[in-house]
Design a protein around this motif. Sequence first.
Motif, mmCIF file in Angstrom:
data_model
loop_
_atom_site.group_PDB
_atom_site.id
_atom_site.type_symbol
_atom_site.label_atom_id
_atom_site.label_comp_id
_atom_site.label_asym_id
_atom_site.label_seq_id
_atom_site.Cartn_x
_atom_site.Cartn_y
_atom_site.Cartn_z
ATOM 1 N N THR A 39 51.293 29.883 36.325
ATOM 2 C CA THR A 39 51.750 31.276 36.358
ATOM 3 C C THR A 39 52.080 31.673 37.782
ATOM 4 N N SER A 40 52.898 32.666 37.894
ATOM 5 C CA SER A 40 53.062 33.308 39.197
ATOM 6 C C SER A 40 51.750 34.046 39.491
ATOM 7 N N PRO A 41 51.505 34.369 40.750
ATOM 8 C CA PRO A 41 50.204 34.981 41.059
ATOM 9 C C PRO A 41 50.049 36.371 40.441
ATOM 10 N N VAL A 42 48.889 36.612 39.894
ATOM 11 C CA VAL A 42 48.547 37.969 39.433
ATOM 12 C C VAL A 42 47.751 38.602 40.556
ATOM 13 N N GLN A 43 48.282 39.689 41.079
ATOM 14 C CA GLN A 43 47.637 40.315 42.234
ATOM 15 C C GLN A 43 47.240 41.738 41.856
ATOM 16 N N PRO A 44 46.007 41.946 41.464
ATOM 17 C CA PRO A 44 45.604 43.299 41.056
ATOM 18 C C PRO A 44 45.630 44.277 42.231
ATOM 19 N N LEU A 45 46.036 45.502 41.913
ATOM 20 C CA LEU A 45 46.042 46.539 42.948
ATOM 21 C C LEU A 45 44.603 46.949 43.249
ATOM 22 N N PRO A 46 44.395 47.528 44.406
ATOM 23 C CA PRO A 46 43.032 47.976 44.731
ATOM 24 C C PRO A 46 42.465 48.918 43.677
ATOM 25 N N ILE A 47 43.315 49.828 43.170
ATOM 26 C CA ILE A 47 42.810 50.781 42.163
ATOM 27 C C ILE A 47 42.441 50.049 40.872
ATOM 28 N N GLN A 48 43.214 49.017 40.574
ATOM 29 C CA GLN A 48 42.883 48.224 39.374
ATOM 30 C C GLN A 48 41.568 47.469 39.582
ATOM 31 N N GLN A 49 41.385 46.961 40.763
ATOM 32 C CA GLN A 49 40.138 46.240 41.028
ATOM 33 C C GLN A 49 38.936 47.169 40.894
ATOM 34 N N ILE A 50 39.105 48.401 41.398
ATOM 35 C CA ILE A 50 37.977 49.349 41.355
ATOM 36 C C ILE A 50 37.692 49.751 39.918
ATOM 37 N N LEU A 51 38.752 50.091 39.199
ATOM 38 C CA LEU A 51 38.529 50.630 37.857
ATOM 39 C C LEU A 51 38.146 49.562 36.842
ATOM 40 N N TRP A 52 38.655 48.352 37.037
ATOM 41 C CA TRP A 52 38.272 47.277 36.106
ATOM 42 C C TRP A 52 36.885 46.736 36.420
ATOM 43 N N GLY A 53 36.532 46.806 37.659
ATOM 44 C CA GLY A 53 35.199 46.349 38.032
ATOM 45 C C GLY A 53 34.985 44.896 37.674
ATOM 46 N N GLN A 54 33.813 44.640 37.093
ATOM 47 C CA GLN A 54 33.449 43.246 36.809
ATOM 48 C C GLN A 54 34.271 42.634 35.692
ATOM 49 N N ARG A 55 34.941 43.491 34.932
ATOM 50 C CA ARG A 55 35.729 42.936 33.823
ATOM 51 C C ARG A 55 37.086 42.392 34.270
ATOM 52 N N LEU A 56 37.406 42.666 35.516
ATOM 53 C CA LEU A 56 38.742 42.306 35.989
ATOM 54 C C LEU A 56 39.014 40.809 35.859
ATOM 55 N N LYS A 57 38.083 40.007 36.373
ATOM 56 C CA LYS A 57 38.319 38.559 36.377
ATOM 57 C C LYS A 57 38.478 38.040 34.946
ATOM 58 N N ARG A 58 37.578 38.467 34.093
ATOM 59 C CA ARG A 58 37.612 37.960 32.715
ATOM 60 C C ARG A 58 38.928 38.370 32.024
ATOM 61 N N TYR A 59 39.327 39.612 32.285
ATOM 62 C CA TYR A 59 40.551 40.090 31.653
ATOM 63 C C TYR A 59 41.761 39.294 32.131
ATOM 64 N N ILE A 60 41.835 39.111 33.438
ATOM 65 C CA ILE A 60 43.002 38.389 33.971
ATOM 66 C C ILE A 60 42.998 36.932 33.497
ATOM 67 N N LEU A 61 41.815 36.307 33.560
ATOM 68 C CA LEU A 61 41.752 34.896 33.163
ATOM 69 C C LEU A 61 42.138 34.710 31.700
ATOM 70 N N THR A 62 41.707 35.625 30.866
ATOM 71 C CA THR A 62 41.954 35.431 29.433
ATOM 72 C C THR A 62 43.307 35.971 29.007
ATOM 73 N N GLU A 63 43.521 37.272 29.226
ATOM 74 C CA GLU A 63 44.708 37.927 28.657
ATOM 75 C C GLU A 63 45.979 37.627 29.438
ATOM 76 N N LEU A 64 45.853 37.511 30.741
ATOM 77 C CA LEU A 64 47.068 37.347 31.544
ATOM 78 C C LEU A 64 47.356 35.893 31.892
ATOM 79 N N LEU A 65 46.335 35.065 31.912
ATOM 80 C CA LEU A 65 46.578 33.673 32.312
ATOM 81 C C LEU A 65 46.477 32.703 31.139
ATOM 82 N N LEU A 66 45.288 32.581 30.565
ATOM 83 C CA LEU A 66 45.083 31.480 29.615
ATOM 84 C C LEU A 66 45.914 31.645 28.341
ATOM 85 N N ILE A 67 45.843 32.818 27.735
ATOM 86 C CA ILE A 67 46.551 32.981 26.453
ATOM 87 C C ILE A 67 48.063 32.791 26.639
#
Lengths: 184, 651
Positions: A39-67
């Motif tokens: 994939t091209s790099p997924v670069q979360p914005l600072p606001i996304q990092q803050i609001l997603w918190g700990q779920r950010l990594k899991r969400y990106i790995l699953t929904e945006l990358l692996l699937i």
Amino acid sequence: MDEFRLAFATAVIEANPVKFFGGILVVDPSSDPLEFRCTSPVQPLPIQQILWGQRLKRYILTELLLIPLVNALESRPDLVLTQDPDFLGAREGMSVPLLCVSESSVETPAHDDEHAIVFSDPLNPSRWICLNSANGYVEDLDSGRRLVETFARACFPLEPFRRVEEALKALKSKLESRTAATGK
Amino acid sequence: MGRRPGRISFLNALMYLARPLSWLWPSRSLRAPEIIWLKICPTKQRHKERPAIRTDQQRQSKSEIEHPETASDPSLLTPFPALFFHPLIVSSPQFLRVRFKIGLPTISANPSLTLPGPDLQGYFARPLTPELIAVPIPEFDPPEIFGRRRFSRPATEDKPPIAQGVSRPASRGESDMPASFWQLLWEILSPPPRVEELVEAKFPGKLYPFQIDGIKRLIEKEQFILADEMGTGKTVQTCVALSLLVRLGRVRQALIVCPKSALSVWHNHLRQWTPEVAINDHLQYAFGNRAIAQDTRPRAWIVPYSRLSTIDAALHLNRPWDLVVLDEVHEIRNPLTKKYKTLQMITRATRYRWGLSGTPLQNRLEELTAIFSIIRPSLQLRAENMQPTRVREAIRPYLRRVCRKDVIPDLPTKTRQEIWLELDEKQRHDYQAILGRFQTDSKSTRVTFTHIWQVLTELKKICNFAHDSRTSPKLEKLLELTQEIIGQNQKVVVFTHFREFGTDRLEPYLRPFGLALMHGGCTDVQRAEAVERFQTDPQCRVFLATVHTGGFGLTLTAANNVIHFDHWWNPAVAWQAEDRVYRIGQKRPVTVYEFWVRNTVEERIRQILEHKGLLHHEVIERLSEKDFRKLLTLSDLMSLLQSEFSLTLSS
């Protein structure tokens, strides 16, 4: 089952700025590469990092990358292996069995867990391989174990991840420039 | 209809929320939230103005409700204690958090009609018009996916698998990057090198199967000790493994640490087996050479252990090494030394760490754990806490030892010939003088182990030459033997343990035969030249060296005769020295001549070793020099000297 395909999915995560590069490699039983997607790099914005918190990594790995990566494959794998348990959340969105593989120093799983099995590496009996399934997908373990055990006779099942990581690192600049050119 | 303001309950407040939420969701066509967390922060507001009572007809239009941001007339805000709901966290995977607040409405006087639901059907003094402040959270752009299926499987075996085959028409993402780039990528994605194939392609027919196995282990295990017997080609295995890793792009900077006398050996081997690597020796690292910095070729640095103790070593060698090779790895068995600590620092981020040693490492557990704490620190061996068997089990996958006789069946034979000589008059005089002096000293001072050791060493020197003599029976025999060997068009290597009573006195006699000399006083360049000349120049027929400089790390296969002019305490030292000749590459039978002097300390030491069963190769090769000394106890040495006294008296 002599002919099967294993897919090894992993992500390279850069810290500053945070970027996620996903890659998946489909190999045959002798660990020769059949197909590679990244994939091209997924670069979360600072606001996304803050609001997603700990779920950010899991969400990106699953929904945006692996699937998306698995869906993009033309050679359908019989099993997808990952190293990071955070990928396991993608199992719901996939029709292919998904397992997390790791090296274990002991013969039994750390916890009495129905989602984990441990078996010895056929090439090095003093080394143990641990497989974990996603919650609610215990049946992936049975079929997955057979494939991984067969594969491990040709190649240690953690080794292809290193290849994917190296490929992602080699591709990094190209993927980034590609993303910059398209304005994403 | 009379209406009055009222309070709403928490449950009713939730019901109010249902409506605003329904405005937020449908527009984004997202999945409904699974869980909603509410943080309710009641705050009190001062009553400013009693609101006007509105009738049903005065209700806001539907469109106004559906677009609440337009209904921001401050007069519609409730004057009563208001509930501010914030933040509202919605567990939706794509819609994160919505912050908004709801001003409490004025509620109907009829309690049964209070808060009928979110459709606001006219039971309120004025319609509920929550003020919604929605902060839009940016959504993630789905990443682009690139990739490619492999080219079709090669039809023939004689071409590289990556470069051939018919490419498929490009499908999704495949045309984004040039095919050549994907081709390069496949090399990374291909399985680890099948060492046998690579070696066969690159170095056809020159390596033994056990060497290919060694190369494979070095590459695959990454942190490994090759403890093969001397003369089995550990240096070659390492060079080939380095070459393959360089070719695979896994190693760009390699550090080779070795004894000083082996610097030239490494230079030569790297030049021969790893031509793709630029070589720098230890003299160059200190200068921050600009030309080196601009040369982007993979690079190997060869540094002697002695340099690791210097202050600048840590400074200049502290760089990210991809590979560190520790030749004669037993050099770092003491964790208290400076070189050990320097290496610990240098190797902390190194992926490939290889140790080489022909001297077995299984003697003392502490030494073994110290070595492995640098070679493979992840084993976390602790000699004090672990059973020896457990330590050996732990290291077994990371250490290999093969014996020459098992793996090189076609190595020519080695025969050993003992030559017994007598002391001449001058030697006997000096010999007795030393014994007499010791006898006198021992009456006045306390005799220590070191003292006895010194006396015995002096006696051994006299066995070579008397103090003021330039000739001796040993020398005469040596010259006779050398003449004979050279007459057969063969070369000879002469080893001695002493410089003054060895190389210095032998040199003038051996020079006419064509001499290559190596001792502790030679520079690195002189040592390298000596080996090179002896190996290549047909006129250079004698190689004379002290055992501690020329006795390990070298290849002297141009000779097939070895003469031990004298003997160390530990016969393994001599065996290792003669293995400079008796090793891979030797095509002719090797003869080893040992000079012994009768009725001297040499004979007595040999008797003790024989009595203790220490002259068997299999036994002695497990012992280090230090351990060997421990086998000779003080009483052994005393008895040895006593027998010397009795012999002297009787004579």
